[in-house]
Design an enzyme around this catalytic site. Structure first.
Site, mmCIF file in Angstrom:
data_model
loop_
_atom_site.group_PDB
_atom_site.id
_atom_site.type_symbol
_atom_site.label_atom_id
_atom_site.label_comp_id
_atom_site.label_asym_id
_atom_site.label_seq_id
_atom_site.Cartn_x
_atom_site.Cartn_y
_atom_site.Cartn_z
ATOM 1 N N HIS A 163 0.848 -1.199 0.000
ATOM 2 C CA HIS A 163 0.000 0.000 0.000
ATOM 3 C C HIS A 163 0.888 1.254 0.000
ATOM 4 O O HIS A 163 0.961 1.993 0.997
ATOM 5 C CB HIS A 163 -0.867 -0.054 1.259
ATOM 6 C CG HIS A 163 -2.046 0.844 1.258
ATOM 7 N ND1 HIS A 163 -1.963 2.185 0.981
ATOM 8 C CD2 HIS A 163 -3.347 0.585 1.520
ATOM 9 C CE1 HIS A 163 -3.169 2.709 1.077
ATOM 10 N NE2 HIS A 163 -4.027 1.763 1.410
ATOM 11 N N GLU A 192 -0.431 1.087 -5.643
ATOM 12 C CA GLU A 192 -0.132 -0.110 -4.860
ATOM 13 C C GLU A 192 -0.066 -1.352 -5.742
ATOM 14 O O GLU A 192 -1.067 -1.713 -6.361
ATOM 15 C CB GLU A 192 -1.232 -0.309 -3.805
ATOM 16 C CG GLU A 192 -1.686 0.977 -3.144
ATOM 17 C CD GLU A 192 -2.961 0.822 -2.321
ATOM 18 O OE1 GLU A 192 -3.267 -0.311 -1.886
ATOM 19 O OE2 GLU A 192 -3.660 1.818 -2.116
HETATM 20 C C1 BG6 Z 1 -6.919 1.866 -0.252
HETATM 21 C C2 BG6 Z 1 -8.328 1.389 -0.473
HETATM 22 O O1 BG6 Z 1 -6.017 0.906 -0.671
HETATM 23 O O2 BG6 Z 1 -6.731 2.115 1.136
HETATM 24 C C3 BG6 Z 1 -9.296 2.420 0.050
HETATM 25 O O3 BG6 Z 1 -8.531 1.154 -1.857
HETATM 26 C C4 BG6 Z 1 -9.013 2.741 1.505
HETATM 27 O O4 BG6 Z 1 -10.636 1.950 -0.098
HETATM 28 C C5 BG6 Z 1 -7.548 3.129 1.648
HETATM 29 O O5 BG6 Z 1 -9.852 3.803 1.927
HETATM 30 C C6 BG6 Z 1 -7.130 3.427 3.086
HETATM 31 O O6 BG6 Z 1 -7.471 2.395 3.925
HETATM 32 P P1 BG6 Z 1 -7.210 2.490 5.465
HETATM 33 O O7 BG6 Z 1 -7.811 1.260 6.063
HETATM 34 O O8 BG6 Z 1 -5.716 2.542 5.652
HETATM 35 O O9 BG6 Z 1 -7.870 3.761 5.932
#
Ligand code: BG6
Length: 314
Positions: free
Chosen positions: A167, A271
């Site tokens: 991510h 990502e």
């Molecule tokens: C992204 C998702 O990878 O991560 C989104 O596609 C999400 O939907 C974002 O809002 C952040 O996620 P988190 O759980 O770290 O707030």
């Protein structure tokens, strides 16, 4: 400082959390927290930060660190019964002192091997045994390489299925001046439209509102152009067919307690991921995935791909 410690230093980070600093000879560096097995910093040889880390992140487990490169495992997003993005990002990983050898031996000296194994509590949430390994390596030229190896160590004969993502939060100067190349004309699932499937237009992707898309079966190379800074990030991936692109924009940014109201202007998540077709491993089987990042000066600007057509000074 010893030569070895120069390349790999184990120390304490924010709130006394264990971290590892990787350094290369020309001055580039990376930082990895054992909490989450998470890269939180990647700097070039000028000491410029290349990843986004929110000023509002607290570094307080069990909350995941907001920024850097969280690992989404064994579930990406909310596609399953586990918590959003799985639990690897809020577990304490260990340094893997004796990892199984890599087939292609690298000459890099700045690297660390981490491992996550399930606790008894984890097994209650996801009833499987596994070894989830991560090697973070910094190349002599400053490239940041992440390699994951996930092995099914179940002794009950059961397979398991997972989804996965690196991510990655890139730091960008101004999101409205950023373009992403390599995802044009591809199909994607739009998380903002109940994961409905669409086809992307032929132009490079630019940003003027919230984006949350999973591009399917993408090329192995994606470029993120920071026009303001005349810098291009190149993301290369292997074993991870999909690519998620996310920016929360203003409204969602305000709703996230660990994210500054205006910080969406300075980040973009691209990502390397495996989302659409989950991976299944039988006992004894291992999966491998890889993401490699480099940051290079852009040799072009104003949307011109051919460097001979436009010359940008500076
Ligand atoms: C992204 C998702 O990878 O991560 C989104 O596609 C999400 O939907 C974002 O809002 C952040 O996620 P988190 O759980 O770290 O707030």
């Amino acid at each position: 400082m010893s030569a070895e410690k120069m390349h790999v230093e184990h120390c304490k980070g924010v709130n006394g959390l264990d971290k590892v600093i990787l350094r290369e000879i020309r001055g580039c560096s990376a930082e990895v927290y054992l909490y989450g097995g998470q890269v939180t910093s990647w700097k070039n040889e000028h000491g410029e930060e290349l990843l986004f880390l929110s000023s509002k992140t607290t570094f307080k487990p069990p909350k995941a660190i907001r920024g850097g490169i969280p690992i989404c495992f064994p579930q990406f997003g909310n596609n399953g019964s586990l918590e959003q993005h799985g639990f690897a990002r809020n577990r304490f990983w260990s340094v893997d002192l004796d990892p199984p050898p890599f087939p292609s031996n690298t000459s890099h000296r700045a690297f660390v091997d981490l491992i996550l194994r399930p606790s008894e509590e984890d097994v209650k949430i996801w009833p499987h045994r596994y070894e989830c390994r991560l090697r973070v390596a910094l190349g002599p030229g400053g490239d940041l390489m992440l390699t994951s190896r996930i092995r099914n160590t179940n002794t009950d004969g059961k397979s398991f299925t997972f989804t996965f993502a690196y991510h990655t939060y890139f730091f960008v100067t101004d999101i409205s001046e950023v373009r992403v190349e390599g995802l044009e004309t591809l199909d994607y699932l739009d998380n903002l439209k109940s994961k409905e499937r669409f086809t992307e237009q032929g132009d490079a992707i630019t940003f003027e509102s919230e984006v949350d898309k999973v591009y399917l079966s993408t090329p192995t190379k994606i470029a993120i152009l920071d026009h303001e800074r005349k810098r291009t990030f190149v993301l290369r991936k292997d074993g991870l067919p999909d690519a998620v692109v996310w920016n929360p924009w203003d409204k969602k940014a305000k709703a996230m307690p660990d994210f500054g109201d205006d910080e969406y202007k300075h980040m973009l998540c691209v990502e390397a991921a495996c989302v659409e077709k989950p991976i299944t491993l039988k006992p004894g089987e291992e999966w491998r995935g890889r993401q490699e990042l480099s940051a290079v000066p852009s040799s072009y600007c104003s949307g011109q791909l051919d460097p001979r057509r436009v010359f940008c000074s500076g």
